[in-house]
Every structure is written in C-alpha cells, then in structure tokens.
Design an enzyme around this catalytic site. Structure first.
Site, short mmCIF file in Angstrom:
data_model
loop_
_atom_site.label_atom_id
_atom_site.label_comp_id
_atom_site.label_asym_id
_atom_site.label_seq_id
_atom_site.Cartn_x
_atom_site.Cartn_y
_atom_site.Cartn_z
N TRP A 28 0.82 -1.22 0.00
CA TRP A 28 0.00 0.00 0.00
C TRP A 28 0.85 1.26 0.00
CZ3 TRP A 28 -0.47 -4.08 3.39
CH2 TRP A 28 0.23 -3.97 4.60
N GLU A 41 -5.52 0.73 5.77
CA GLU A 41 -5.70 1.29 7.12
C GLU A 41 -6.80 0.54 7.87
OE1 GLU A 41 -3.86 3.24 8.75
OE2 GLU A 41 -2.55 3.85 7.12
N TYR A 124 -9.22 8.58 13.26
CA TYR A 124 -7.93 8.02 12.88
C TYR A 124 -7.89 7.68 11.39
CZ TYR A 124 -4.30 4.74 11.83
OH TYR A 124 -3.25 4.13 11.21
N ASP A 142 -2.41 6.27 16.28
CA ASP A 142 -2.73 4.88 16.59
C ASP A 142 -1.90 4.44 17.80
OD1 ASP A 142 -0.15 4.56 15.62
OD2 ASP A 142 -0.68 3.06 14.12
N GLU A 186 3.24 8.46 8.63
CA GLU A 186 3.80 7.13 8.37
C GLU A 186 5.11 6.93 9.13
OE1 GLU A 186 2.81 4.81 4.73
OE2 GLU A 186 3.26 6.75 3.81
N CYS A 203 16.32 1.21 21.12
CA CYS A 203 16.70 2.61 21.29
C CYS A 203 17.98 3.01 20.55
CB CYS A 203 16.83 2.94 22.78
SG CYS A 203 15.26 2.83 23.68
N CYS A 212 14.53 12.11 23.26
CA CYS A 212 13.57 11.25 23.94
C CYS A 212 13.79 11.29 25.45
CB CYS A 212 13.69 9.81 23.44
SG CYS A 212 12.55 8.66 24.26
#
Length: 361
Positions: A28, A41, A124, A142, A186, A203, A212
C-alpha cells in the site's frame, strides 16, 4: 524560534530522513490510490502488517477498485475478509464503497467532513487516509504513535484518559509537517512498529533518541501509562453440527447488526450455569429451531479470543429426532464440500477443519 519549536522541528526532520531510508516496502506504499490506502488502514487497525499483507493482496486482486467493491455481494466481501476478524469493518467498508459510487461518482471524498460521513470512517482513519493520499494536515494517532509520543515527552497520564488522549493528540498535531503530513504520520507509525517496540525498544537504532525523555532517563518501560484492565471473561458455548440423511449440515446466517454480523455459523449458544455442554447443545437447538436432536459425538473443543471476551466452544455432531427446522435465505442445508462458499468466523473454521476426516453419511 522557541526551544520547544526547535525540538519539534528537529524530531520531524530526523523522522522524515530516517523514514526515507528505513521504511518497509509494503504494497500500500507503492500506490497513491486512496481506495487501496483506505483498505490498508482498515485492515491494519487490529492486525499486524505480516498478517494483513496476504489478505490485502487477495482483496485488491478480487476487488481492484472502489467500483468493483461496491458492486460485490456482501457475502463475497465477507468471504475475502474471513480470518481477519472485526467483520463490521468489512461491512462498513462495503457500504461506504456503495455510497462513494452512488453519491460521489466513484471518487473518495478528500475533505474530512465528507469522508467521515461514510460508514466506519472515524478520526484516525480519516487522518491517515487523507494525509497520505491527499496531503491533508491531520495527525493519525494509533497505538504505535501513542507509544512513541508518550516516551518522547514522558507523558504520565493514562493514554485512555481524556487528559492523556488530549495531550498526545496535541503533540501529534505539532509533529505533523504541513508540507508533507502523510510522511510525518507514516514515519511516526513506522517508528513505533519497528523500533519503539512495546517491550524491548531498539533505542540505539532510534533516529530521535537524543530528544527522547524516556531514553535519557532510562524509563522507556514505564510508557505508555495504562491502568490495569480486568481479565476478559470466558464464555462457554455449545454448537450443534446437525447432519441430515444426505450428509448435509445445517448452517445459518447471523443478523447483519451485532458481533460477527452477516457471517454463517452452526446453531447453538451459551452454556448456562449448572448445565454441561451436551445439555446446553440440546436445549439451545430446541429453543432456536423448535426441533429435538440426539447429541452424538463430541468434536475437539475450540478456544478463541475476541477483543472483550474469550470463548470455549464445544461442538457436537447431532441428528434430528423430532421436528423439521424452517429453512430459507438465512438457514440452509449445505454439503460439507460447499461450506467454503460461505463466510464463517475463524472459530467456526477451526470446527470445520475437524470435520475433514469424518464421514457424515
């Protein structure tokens, strides 16, 4: 530019650069067709990429465009969806396709209000499809995005609470690039799916680890914050594989509305307190079909989990000893070899597998 704005800009730029190099090659992502992006989706909302991909490929081969899907029978759509679960999504997608053809000339709406007026299209789905297919600057949040954002900014609020959802959405909105919102969405989703994993995040491979908070403080396992939910209930169900003299099985179609709507199943129902499964099987069939049956051989039980409960299914081969069930469009006698023509829930398919080595005549 403020320190916060600098941080957001840096994260956005690094995510975009990383995504261009590290994103997975998914079917997709090789198209700008909003129908195929929309389909992906819907399939991915409760299914992992590796599970959804073969279903997606088969579905677009069978229904390559919105017009083909709109013209299809509901049973055909459900049969192609079989095994993915959450069948209401397939029914909604089918109805939405019919509305797109009827009301929009076959063109999927490119504005949020019109697109969200279609069955099954929520916040969403609208954000994901419109940002990727039409560059509409909407943030798609999401589970993967929630995990990334709560770790980046160390959000202590429960992600399911109003406050937690609001804070996550606000930050997601800030992270979206106005010029390329689809890539922003994305990239965040891809980071959560492939690097910022739930239990063992990678990480050292993260392109935004320098900004972060959870990585800096060694607290990645504390996020996202979710209150403990009660254990999902277990329901016992007895089902009757009623065989006639010609070796046919009685099957019936569930109502369109509700759980597993429109799918086919065997008669039966819940085992009540104080009953054993055999008793429940006989009682349910009598109540449902107004016939009396002999409950014969037991087949292997089936265990299955839905989103809000688990089920333990006790299937029995049965024969009618008194009465005749009313048949019609939604209740039919079918040869075992023809059962593949009907869309069954996955749990029922497990029962059918057990019939392969059994003679019903």
């Amino acid at each position: 530019m403020s320190e916060r704005a600098d941080q957001i800009s840096w994260i956005r730029a690094n995510l975009s650069e990383w995504f261009a190099k590290a994103s997975r090659d998914l079917p997709w992502r090789r198209t700008d067709d909003p129908y195929r992006i929309w389909l992906s989706e819907v399939m991915l909302q409760q299914t992992r990429v590796d599970q959804a991909t073969p279903y997606y490929n088969r579905f677009v081969e069978r229904f390559p465009d919105i017009e083909t899907l709109a013209a299809a029978d509901t049973d055909d759509v459900l049969r192609e969806w079989e095994g993915l679960g959450y069948y209401a999504r397939a029914r909604n997608l089918h109805r939405a396709a019919q509305m797109v053809v009827r009301d929009h000339g076959g063109s999927i709406p490119s504005t949020p209000d019109e697109f969200m007026a279609l069955p099954g299209v929520g916040t969403y789905t609208a954000a994901a499809v419109l940002s990727i297919a039409h560059d509409v600057p909407l943030a798609a949040v999401d589970g993967n995005v929630k995990r990334v954002i709560t770790r980046l900014f160390e959000i202590e609020a429960d992600t399911r609470s109003t406050d937690g959802a609001r804070r996550i959405q606000t930050l997601a909105d800030e992270l979206i690039s106005p010029q390329d919102p689809g890539t922003s969405n994305e990239a965040l989703m891809e980071l959560g799916a492939t690097v910022c994993l739930p239990r063992e995040p990678l990480c050292p491979s993260c392109p935004v680890r320098k900004e972060c908070g959870a990585y800096a403080n060694g607290t990645t396992q504390q996020y996202p914050v979710k209150k403990t939910r009660a254990r999902t209930p277990l329901v016992h169900v007895a089902v009757a594989l009623i065989v006639d003299d010609d070796g046919r099985l009685l099957i019936q179609q569930r109502p369109e509305n509700g759980l597993l709507g429109g799918l086919w199943e065997f008669p039966g129902g819940k085992v009540e307190d104080g009953e054993d499964p055999r008793q429940a099987c006989a009682r349910e069939v009598t109540e449902e079909l107004s016939v009396r049956i002999a409950v014969e051989d037991a087949l292997p039980e089936v265990r299955h989990a839905y989103s809000h409960f688990r089920v333990r299914i006790f299937p029995f081969l049965c024969r009618i000893v008194e009465g005749r069930p009313v048949t019609g469009d939604r209740r039919v006698w079918a040869q075992p070899s023809a059962l593949s023509d009907y869309a069954f829930p996955r749990a029922n398919r497990k029962i059918l597998d057990a019939l392969l080595d059994i003679s019903l005549t």
